[in-house]
Design an enzyme around this catalytic site. Structure first.
Site, PDB file in Angstrom:
ATOM      1  N   GLY A   1      -8.306  -8.998  -2.801  1.00  0.00           N
ATOM      2  CA  GLY A   1      -8.850  -9.437  -1.522  1.00  0.00           C
ATOM      3  C   GLY A   1      -9.441  -8.295  -0.726  1.00  0.00           C
ATOM      4  O   GLY A   1      -9.086  -7.134  -0.921  1.00  0.00           O
TER       5      GLY A   1
ATOM      6  N   LYS B   1       0.837  -1.185   0.000  1.00  0.00           N
ATOM      7  CA  LYS B   1       0.000   0.000   0.000  1.00  0.00           C
ATOM      8  C   LYS B   1       0.884   1.251   0.000  1.00  0.00           C
ATOM      9  O   LYS B   1       1.924   1.285   0.678  1.00  0.00           O
ATOM     10  CB  LYS B   1      -0.909   0.017   1.231  1.00  0.00           C
ATOM     11  CG  LYS B   1      -1.855  -1.175   1.331  1.00  0.00           C
ATOM     12  CD  LYS B   1      -2.944  -1.124   0.295  1.00  0.00           C
ATOM     13  CE  LYS B   1      -3.959  -2.250   0.507  1.00  0.00           C
ATOM     14  NZ  LYS B   1      -5.085  -2.181  -0.457  1.00  0.00           N
TER      15      LYS B   1
END
Length: 368
Positions: free
Chosen positions: A291, A164
């Site tokens: 996910g 991220k």
């Protein structure tokens, strides 16, 4: 088949470690689990991936329960359904609310696969007996902490590392990772943290040979992504912007994306996910399965979907023990050297442990 009974449970599962993205930090995962039963007693399971707050998109756990109770369940109960593809047609009058729709549809796909004595993967048309998987790593307290985690997962054999990023945690982070791991497939996930005015900064990522940068710009945008893609060598992957086959078609035609992340909940279910997969395959656009911190049930659906032939990039479906002390399925999802074996038994291929489900349940309601 006729669905004669539906049970909704609100589960709360504690994550083994906090998971941080550009839009927030998770220590617990609150989600809805749906159990559907047909007239002969066959049970199918579906999972809502909506979070408790509208961080990822506008849907939340509470709004999903409202949509299920007041609109979607009444449309499904005691209605004759010959194939799960019909569910999206039944729900067509209800605008958006894709995660709520997907929750029921997934359970019906599970029942259908059991009734036709085939695995969910086979029912979807999947061809693989094992799938490649990667790992998604949230924002860490330090770059050293991140490097240590990546080293751990590379040694475990994961085929791709997703990290991220957000403003202030981007170029230097990726540079360090690439220096430490020159041959590892790395991608950056921005979760809409940037704007087109950040193009010069994002262009700096081109030197690191990333597999992709995921959703750098606004969650509802495809126009600015097309403009940005023309300036980047790194492929842009769209996630939050794609809610349907039509969204995918428009994004591809505009040149806004070179890769698409298909999340079952985000697009409204397995039927729409298959349509997007098939379209992308026809256009030479690779796809992968993202996910949403799913429990084992949502993870099982992801495994089945990823067996379709155009899922050629490793997805986010890591081992259950990456997230939970104890998952709600048996056996748990296990990745070995970066691969998950696809279960061959009928339905989702995993047994739901009702005792464990009940231990995580904080609310429950039955509909007949």
């Amino acid at each position: 088949m006729k669905i004669t009974e539906i049970t909704i449970r609100h589960l709360q599962m504690k994550l083994k470690a906090p998971f941080t993205t550009s839009f927030g930090t998770f220590t617990n995962k609150d989600f809805l689990l749906l159990e559907a039963k047909n007239e002969d007693g066959t049970i199918g399971w579906g999972e809502s991936v909506a979070f408790h707050s509208p961080w990822y998109n506008e849907e939340t756990l509470k709004t999903n329960w409202h949509m299920l109770e007041d609109f979607l369940i009444p449309l499904i109960l005691n209605k004759e359904i010959s194939h799960p593809d019909e569910v999206s047609e039944i729900f067509e009058p209800i605008r958006k609310n894709n995660m709520a729709k997907s929750t029921i549809e997934g359970a019906i796909w599970d029942i259908y696969a059991q009734q036709t004595n085939q695995s969910l993967a086979s029912a979807l048309g999947g061809k693989k007996d094992k799938i490649e998987v990667g790992i998604s790593i949230g924002i860490q307290k330090s770059i050293d902490d991140l490097v240590a985690l990546v080293d751990e997962y590379v040694k475990e054999g994961y085929k791709r590392i997703k990290v991220k990023i957000k403003p202030g945690w981007d170029v230097d982070v990726i540079r360090t990772l690439r220096e430490k791991f020159p041959d590892v497939a790395i991608m950056a996930d921005a979760n809409s943290a940037y704007r087109l005015s950040d193009a010069e900064l994002l262009k700096q990522l081109d030197e690191f040979n990333l597999t992709m940068i995921e959703q750098p710009l606004a969650s509802d945008d495809i126009i600015d992504h097309a403009t940005l893609q023309k300036q980047l060598k790194t492929p842009i992957c769209l996630d939050e912007s794609i809610h349907s086959l039509e969204d995918a078609r428009k994004a591809v035609e505009l040149g806004a994306t070179k890769i698409i992340n298909i999340k079952i909940g985000r697009v409204g279910g397995l039927t729409e996910a298959k349509k997007i997969h098939d379209y992308c395959e026809s256009k030479g656009i690779p796809v992968w399965c993202g996910g949403m911190l799913e429990s084992g049930i949502g993870r099982a659906h992801n495994v089945a979907l990823t067996t379709l032939t155009n899922f050629i990039l490793p997805g986010d479906t890591a081992s259950s023990n990456r997230y939970w002390e104890k998952d709600i399925i048996e056996p748990e999802v296990v990745a070995v050297d970066g691969y998950i074996q696809v279960p061959q038994t009928a339905g989702i291929g995993y047994k739901v442990n009702i005792e464990t489900v009940e231990s995580y349940t904080v609310d429950k309601k039955v509909y007949k």
